[in-house]
Design a protein around this motif. Structure first.
Motif, PDB file in Angstrom:
ATOM      1  N   ALA A   7      69.185  21.645 -10.572  1.00 56.80           N
ATOM      2  CA  ALA A   7      69.459  22.437  -9.381  1.00 56.80           C
ATOM      3  C   ALA A   7      70.910  22.252  -8.970  1.00 56.80           C
ATOM      4  O   ALA A   7      71.237  22.108  -7.808  1.00 56.80           O
ATOM      5  CB  ALA A   7      68.527  22.038  -8.239  1.00 56.80           C
ATOM      6  N   ALA A  10      73.452  23.819  -5.688  1.00 55.45           N
ATOM      7  CA  ALA A  10      72.383  24.571  -5.029  1.00 55.45           C
ATOM      8  C   ALA A  10      72.836  25.082  -3.681  1.00 55.45           C
ATOM      9  O   ALA A  10      72.441  24.594  -2.637  1.00 55.45           O
ATOM     10  CB  ALA A  10      71.144  23.698  -4.876  1.00 55.45           C
ATOM     11  N   VAL A  18      73.683  18.237  -8.318  1.00 55.69           N
ATOM     12  CA  VAL A  18      72.326  17.996  -7.836  1.00 55.69           C
ATOM     13  C   VAL A  18      71.408  18.016  -9.047  1.00 55.69           C
ATOM     14  O   VAL A  18      71.350  19.000  -9.765  1.00 55.69           O
ATOM     15  CB  VAL A  18      71.879  19.081  -6.833  1.00 55.69           C
ATOM     16  CG1 VAL A  18      70.457  18.801  -6.362  1.00 55.69           C
ATOM     17  CG2 VAL A  18      72.811  19.143  -5.632  1.00 55.69           C
ATOM     18  N   TRP A  42      65.631  19.123  -0.416  1.00 55.83           N
ATOM     19  CA  TRP A  42      64.836  20.237  -0.933  1.00 55.83           C
ATOM     20  C   TRP A  42      65.755  21.332  -1.458  1.00 55.83           C
ATOM     21  O   TRP A  42      66.735  21.714  -0.811  1.00 55.83           O
ATOM     22  CB  TRP A  42      63.957  20.823   0.167  1.00 55.83           C
ATOM     23  CG  TRP A  42      62.969  19.858   0.745  1.00 55.83           C
ATOM     24  CD1 TRP A  42      63.218  18.857   1.637  1.00 55.83           C
ATOM     25  CD2 TRP A  42      61.559  19.813   0.466  1.00 55.83           C
ATOM     26  NE1 TRP A  42      62.053  18.183   1.945  1.00 55.83           N
ATOM     27  CE2 TRP A  42      61.025  18.747   1.239  1.00 55.83           C
ATOM     28  CE3 TRP A  42      60.717  20.561  -0.342  1.00 55.83           C
ATOM     29  CZ2 TRP A  42      59.668  18.424   1.209  1.00 55.83           C
ATOM     30  CZ3 TRP A  42      59.372  20.235  -0.370  1.00 55.83           C
ATOM     31  CH2 TRP A  42      58.863  19.181   0.403  1.00 55.83           C
ATOM     32  N   VAL A  43      65.422  21.856  -2.619  1.00 62.06           N
ATOM     33  CA  VAL A  43      66.090  23.037  -3.155  1.00 62.06           C
ATOM     34  C   VAL A  43      65.202  24.247  -2.887  1.00 62.06           C
ATOM     35  O   VAL A  43      63.979  24.187  -3.078  1.00 62.06           O
ATOM     36  CB  VAL A  43      66.357  22.877  -4.665  1.00 62.06           C
ATOM     37  CG1 VAL A  43      66.793  24.194  -5.287  1.00 62.06           C
ATOM     38  CG2 VAL A  43      67.434  21.818  -4.887  1.00 62.06           C
ATOM     39  N   ALA A 149      75.691  28.997  -6.914  1.00 62.59           N
ATOM     40  CA  ALA A 149      74.504  28.170  -7.123  1.00 62.59           C
ATOM     41  C   ALA A 149      73.997  28.337  -8.544  1.00 62.59           C
ATOM     42  O   ALA A 149      74.132  29.403  -9.141  1.00 62.59           O
ATOM     43  CB  ALA A 149      73.408  28.552  -6.132  1.00 62.59           C
ATOM     44  N   ILE A 151      70.291  27.166 -10.176  1.00 61.07           N
ATOM     45  CA  ILE A 151      69.008  26.512  -9.961  1.00 61.07           C
ATOM     46  C   ILE A 151      68.075  26.883 -11.108  1.00 61.07           C
ATOM     47  O   ILE A 151      67.770  28.062 -11.303  1.00 61.07           O
ATOM     48  CB  ILE A 151      68.380  26.928  -8.611  1.00 61.07           C
ATOM     49  CG1 ILE A 151      69.298  26.521  -7.457  1.00 61.07           C
ATOM     50  CG2 ILE A 151      66.996  26.291  -8.442  1.00 61.07           C
ATOM     51  CD1 ILE A 151      68.815  26.979  -6.086  1.00 61.07           C
ATOM     52  N   TRP A 301      69.769  24.717  -0.101  1.00 54.76           N
ATOM     53  CA  TRP A 301      69.209  23.377   0.006  1.00 54.76           C
ATOM     54  C   TRP A 301      68.979  23.001   1.464  1.00 54.76           C
ATOM     55  O   TRP A 301      69.612  23.546   2.375  1.00 54.76           O
ATOM     56  CB  TRP A 301      70.128  22.353  -0.656  1.00 54.76           C
ATOM     57  CG  TRP A 301      71.559  22.401  -0.171  1.00 54.76           C
ATOM     58  CD1 TRP A 301      72.589  23.111  -0.721  1.00 54.76           C
ATOM     59  CD2 TRP A 301      72.106  21.731   0.976  1.00 54.76           C
ATOM     60  NE1 TRP A 301      73.741  22.933  -0.003  1.00 54.76           N
ATOM     61  CE2 TRP A 301      73.483  22.085   1.032  1.00 54.76           C
ATOM     62  CE3 TRP A 301      71.591  20.874   1.933  1.00 54.76           C
ATOM     63  CZ2 TRP A 301      74.334  21.609   2.029  1.00 54.76           C
ATOM     64  CZ3 TRP A 301      72.434  20.394   2.942  1.00 54.76           C
ATOM     65  CH2 TRP A 301      73.790  20.756   2.973  1.00 54.76           C
TER      66      TRP A 301
END
Length: 367
Positions: A7, A10, A18, A42-43, A149, A151, A301
């Motif tokens: 991720a 993110a 990350v 948290w992603v 980003a 992910i 995130w």
């Protein structure tokens, strides 16, 4: 565990590194208020249609200075052929949609609607998908973005996966302690061209919509607009951006009620839906075949331990989906107002897509 979920970057340059190793906890965000409030990093990937997924990371590496890594030798991005991209709305269909929306505006049903079309091309790849590192590096080099980003969460029986590479320039939500920010972008022009009165009008309408959206969780009297109609130059185009700020009310100050209330009040982002939002969403459903997916959703995130969060609006975003042998998807759109010219709005969608589609496509062979 040896499998690595990725991720990286993110949603913010502040979190360029990350990584997560199993166990990774997945939960639908609209039912996750208590879990997120309890802590963790948290992603998040949220689709425009309202699927809100979050994965709690078991390990996080933070390095503000480290750039998006170059792929290893032999891992250059191998995108689809440039001629293989198709569009959900061709020029004639898109212009007709603009005219119908102008009719809705004339009748007083709506003031502004973001009309989008989805581009997609076949891109076969084994799970979890094509080389996201290589595409993210190509975008970081050819189209750097404030809220880039990457992910990639492999699918599993316990949770859905995600494959998103984004070069988004637009902030959906940032929270730092009790401070909330949202920076809608409305108004686009080619470099050197002046913004039209229509561009300023739609930015004003959406900024007012965002002020109302954020007020659902804000301390009364705390909503302000510290940036109004700011001109931002980006690779290949220029945008108008405003920023709305607020202070969280005590009932929402990182309590379990925060995320359900905040998302219920602000999602999907106003800049990619329209005003009034409920009417705009109804018209979008009428005019757009298929779904947008992560495009125009939220990507980023939430760090409940640090009381920080950042979600970008999922524009300038590639999403790989495994169905039909594997497809790469990319959306582009424009805000339609009474002052819209159908030919000009189509041209705006082309302008927004041209640079990024070229970066993601296989290079043309010399003849």
């Amino acid at each position: 565990m040896t499998r690595e979920d990725d991720a990286r970057r993110a949603g913010s340059a502040a979190f360029r590194g990350v990584r997560a190793w199993e166990p990774v906890e997945h939960v639908a965000l609209d039912r996750a208020g208590e879990r997120i409030a309890a802590g963790g990093f948290w992603v998040v990937v949220a689709t425009f249609e309202g699927r809100l997924d979050a994965w709690r990371m078991a390990r996080v590496e933070r390095d503000d200075a480290r750039p998006e890594p170059a792929p290893k030798p032999g891992r250059d991005w191998r995108g689809p052929e440039a001629h293989s991209w198709s569009t959900s709305l061709d020029e004639a269909a898109y212009r007709a949609g603009v005219e119908r929306i102008r009719g809705d505006i004339r009748e007083g049903d709506v003031y502004q609607v973001n009309l989008c079309r989805m581009l997609e091309a076949p891109l076969p790849a084994p799970e979890p998908g094509p080389d996201a590192v290589a595409l993210a590096h190509r975008l970081a080099t050819g189209n750097p973005a404030r809220h880039a980003a990457r992910i990639v969460i492999p699918r599993a029986d316990a949770w859905p996966g995600a494959w998103v590479v984004s070069a988004s320039p637009e902030l959906y939500l940032r929270i730092d302690g009790t401070r909330v920010l949202s920076s809608p972008i409305k108004g686009t022009a080619a470099p050197g061209e002046a913004m039209l009165p229509k561009d300023e009008a739609e930015n004003i309408m959406i900024t007012d919509l965002i002020r109302n959206d954020v007020s659902h969780v804000a301390l009364p009297g705390s909503v302000t607009v510290p940036e109004f109609l700011g001109l931002h130059e980006l690779p290949g185009l220029v945008h108008l951006q405003s920023t709305v700020a607020a202070t969280l009310a005590p009932d929402y100050d990182w309590t379990p009620a925060l995320w359900p209330a905040l998302l219920d009040g602000t999602f999907p982002p106003g800049s990619v839906s329209g005003a009034p939002k409920s009417s705009a969403l109804r018209i979008i459903e009428r005019e757009e075949p298929g779904v947008r997916g992560a495009y125009c959703g939220g990507i980023g995130w939430i760090d409940a331990d640090r009381r920080e969060a950042e979600l970008a609006v999922g524009i300038r975003t590639f999403e790989w989906v495994p169905d039909q042998g594997g497809r790469l998807r990319f959306g582009t759109g424009a805000g339609i107002t009474w002052g819209s010219d159908p030919y000009g709005e189509w041209a705006e969608t082309e302008l927004k897509a041209r640079r990024l589609i070229a970066l993601a496509s296989a290079p043309r062979m010399a003849t």
